[in-house]
Scaffold this active site. Structure first.
Site, PDB file in Angstrom:
ATOM      1  N   GLY A 252       0.824  -1.212   0.000  1.00 38.14           N
ATOM      2  CA  GLY A 252       0.000   0.000   0.000  1.00 38.14           C
ATOM      3  C   GLY A 252       0.861   1.267   0.000  1.00 38.14           C
ATOM      4  O   GLY A 252       0.555   2.239  -0.693  1.00 38.14           O
ATOM      5  N   ASP A 253       1.956   1.245   0.777  1.00 43.45           N
ATOM      6  CA  ASP A 253       2.843   2.418   0.823  1.00 43.45           C
ATOM      7  C   ASP A 253       3.506   2.635  -0.539  1.00 43.45           C
ATOM      8  O   ASP A 253       3.672   3.773  -0.998  1.00 43.45           O
ATOM      9  CB  ASP A 253       3.935   2.228   1.884  1.00 43.45           C
ATOM     10  CG  ASP A 253       3.355   1.952   3.259  1.00 43.45           C
ATOM     11  OD1 ASP A 253       2.212   2.378   3.511  1.00 43.45           O
ATOM     12  OD2 ASP A 253       4.042   1.303   4.067  1.00 43.45           O
TER      13      ASP A 253
HETATM   14  N1  LIG Z   1      -0.817 -10.283  -4.324  1.00 39.54           N
HETATM   15  C1  LIG Z   1      -0.873  -9.197  -5.098  1.00 39.54           C
HETATM   16  N2  LIG Z   1      -0.964  -9.327  -6.437  1.00 39.54           N
HETATM   17  C2  LIG Z   1      -1.005  -8.258  -7.248  1.00 39.54           C
HETATM   18  N3  LIG Z   1      -1.012  -6.983  -6.805  1.00 39.54           N
HETATM   19  C3  LIG Z   1      -0.952  -6.778  -5.476  1.00 39.54           C
HETATM   20  C4  LIG Z   1      -0.880  -7.850  -4.538  1.00 39.54           C
HETATM   21  N4  LIG Z   1      -0.831  -7.338  -3.290  1.00 39.54           N
HETATM   22  C5  LIG Z   1      -0.864  -5.992  -3.440  1.00 39.54           C
HETATM   23  N5  LIG Z   1      -0.942  -5.646  -4.742  1.00 39.54           N
HETATM   24  C6  LIG Z   1      -1.026  -4.299  -5.328  1.00 39.54           C
HETATM   25  O1  LIG Z   1      -0.676  -3.344  -4.335  1.00 39.54           O
HETATM   26  C7  LIG Z   1      -1.799  -2.495  -4.021  1.00 39.54           C
HETATM   27  C8  LIG Z   1      -1.814  -2.167  -2.539  1.00 39.54           C
HETATM   28  O2  LIG Z   1      -1.901  -3.365  -1.798  1.00 39.54           O
HETATM   29  P1  LIG Z   1      -2.857  -3.553  -0.514  1.00 39.54           P
HETATM   30  O3  LIG Z   1      -4.272  -3.369  -0.905  1.00 39.54           O
HETATM   31  O4  LIG Z   1      -2.475  -4.869   0.090  1.00 39.54           O
HETATM   32  O5  LIG Z   1      -2.393  -2.326   0.410  1.00 39.54           O
HETATM   33  P2  LIG Z   1      -2.428  -2.105   2.013  1.00 39.54           P
HETATM   34  O6  LIG Z   1      -3.345  -3.110   2.658  1.00 39.54           O
HETATM   35  O7  LIG Z   1      -2.689  -0.681   2.237  1.00 39.54           O
HETATM   36  O8  LIG Z   1      -0.892  -2.430   2.400  1.00 39.54           O
HETATM   37  P3  LIG Z   1       0.076  -1.783   3.518  1.00 39.54           P
HETATM   38  O9  LIG Z   1      -0.721  -0.843   4.363  1.00 39.54           O
HETATM   39  O10 LIG Z   1       0.607  -2.967   4.266  1.00 39.54           O
HETATM   40  O11 LIG Z   1       1.184  -1.086   2.789  1.00 39.54           O
HETATM   41  C9  LIG Z   1      -3.027  -3.254  -4.522  1.00 39.54           C
HETATM   42  O12 LIG Z   1      -4.093  -2.375  -4.872  1.00 39.54           O
HETATM   43  C10 LIG Z   1      -2.471  -4.008  -5.720  1.00 39.54           C
HETATM   44  O13 LIG Z   1      -2.454  -3.165  -6.864  1.00 39.54           O
HETATM   45 MG   LIG Z   2      -2.170   0.461   3.997  1.00 38.20          MG
END
Ligand SMILES: Nc1ncnc2c1ncn2[C@@H]1O[C@H](COP(=O)(O)OP(=O)(O)OP(=O)(O)O)[C@@H](O)[C@H]1O
Ligand SMILES: [Mg+2]
Length: 312
Positions: A252-253
């Site tokens: 996400g970051d």
């Molecule tokens: N397994 C995956 N396969 C493909 N793309 C992914 C995957 N995991 C994450 N991404 C990409 O990264 C983006 C951000 O991931 P995610 O939704 O997990 O963020 P988050 O939960 O805010 O993470 P964090 O807060 O730990 O940084 C997703 O919208 C996607 O585009």
């Molecule tokens: Mg996040």
């Protein structure tokens, strides 16, 4: 200019051991130190994309100096607020080749009211029209939950833009201050809209309910399902490329870094989100706390399919 703000940073220390044994002294097979903090991760992704940023936040003591040195060695400018007390250390003990770990986070020093005021003054003095400010992560003890809301008002009144990525009460209060852009994941978005959205509401319903809470535009990240881009009545699903997932923490970051990189150079939001999706996927495909490389991001960007409009 892009500024990233990390109010609750940490030195992340990871020790790798052969096995967990109680009441015994073990020698680490490997040890590694990282800059812990969501805003720092955004600055690191920006540096990989060859885009300058300045990292701000509360730091203190030797650990604070270590964070400053490490960020500067990566070519990231820093302009910290130095506090009394020592920046916390978070320790992970990882069992080699087993995927098991123990993680202990320090609470960290309590921030005083004068330190909070000094930070708001600093941000106010730096805010210039057209800049982007990424406000990321949790709050340390002593900082009021309304801090992001206060900062959004200060920054956006100066004509700069805020990109907010946090959770819980600071997110709730921050939304009402109408940041330019918000990036919750789906879980954070559901939590925030629980009062108005049924538990089985689909992601587009959650997105619309969340937009009603104040943010001007919204990107909801959904891990391997990609991301929803929400602006006015327009809701689009941006697909994410297929990767072999190794460690999605921090994806996400990286996504926030990619999006703000695109927006700061004048891309339209849809293109910036595609760059963000590629950055998130690149980081999720790496192990540990490593971020995706520029080469990986470029390769993944080319694989992203067309966005799909989501019907009302
Ligand atoms: N397994 C995956 N396969 C493909 N793309 C992914 C995957 N995991 C994450 N991404 C990409 O990264 C983006 C951000 O991931 P995610 O939704 O997990 O963020 P988050 O939960 O805010 O993470 P964090 O807060 O730990 O940084 C997703 O919208 C996607 O585009
Ligand atoms: Mg996040």
């Amino acid at each position: 200019m892009i500024y990233t703000l990390t109010l609750n940073p940490a030195v992340d220390l990871e020790l790798t051991v052969e096995a967990f044994r109680f009441d015994a002294v073990d020698r680490a097979l490997a040890s590694r130190m990282d800059c812990g903090g969501k805003g720092f991760n955004v600055s690191r992704m920006l540096a990989i994309l060859e885009t300058a940023s300045t990292a701000l936040g509360f730091v203190g003591g030797k650990s604070g100096e270590r964070l400053e040195q490490t960020l500067r060695s990566l070519g990231i400018a820093t302009d910290f607020n130095w506090i009394d007390g020592e920046t916390r250390t978070n320790v992970s003990i990882v069992r080699a080749n087993h995927g098991q770990y123990l993680k202990v986070n320090e609470a960290g020093p309590t921030i005083g009211q004068a330190e909070v005021e000094a930070l708001i003054d600093k941000v106010s003095g730096l805010s210039r029209s057209g800049d982007w400010w990424v406000l990321s992560g949790s709050l340390p003890p002593g900082v009021p939950a309304t801090i992001y809301a206060n900062l959004i008002e200060v920054i956006e009144t100066a004509g700069a833009h805020v990109f907010l990525d946090t959770s819980g009460e600071p997110l709730h209060a921050g939304c009402a201050a109408r940041p330019t852009l918000l990036k919750p994941n789906l879980e954070e978005a559901r939590e925030l809209t629980a009062a108005t959205c049924a538990a089985d509401a689909d992601s587009a319903q959650v997105a619309r309910a969340l937009l009603a809470l104040g943010p001007r535009q919204l990107v909801i990240s959904m891990g391997r399902e990609g991301a929803l881009l929400v602006a006015g009545d327009d809701v689009q699903l941006v697909p994410t490329p297929k990767i072999e997932e190794r460690n999605p923490i921090g994806a996400g970051d990286s996504m926030v870094g990619g999006i703000v990189c695109g927006l700061s150079r004048g891309d339209i939001l849809a293109d910036a989100v595609r760059l963000g999706v590629a950055c998130g996927a690149a980081t999720a495909s790496r192990s540990g706390t490593e971020l995706g490389s520029m080469q990986q991001v470029e390769a993944l960007l080319a694989l992203i399919g067309d966005s799909i409009p989501v019907q009302k």
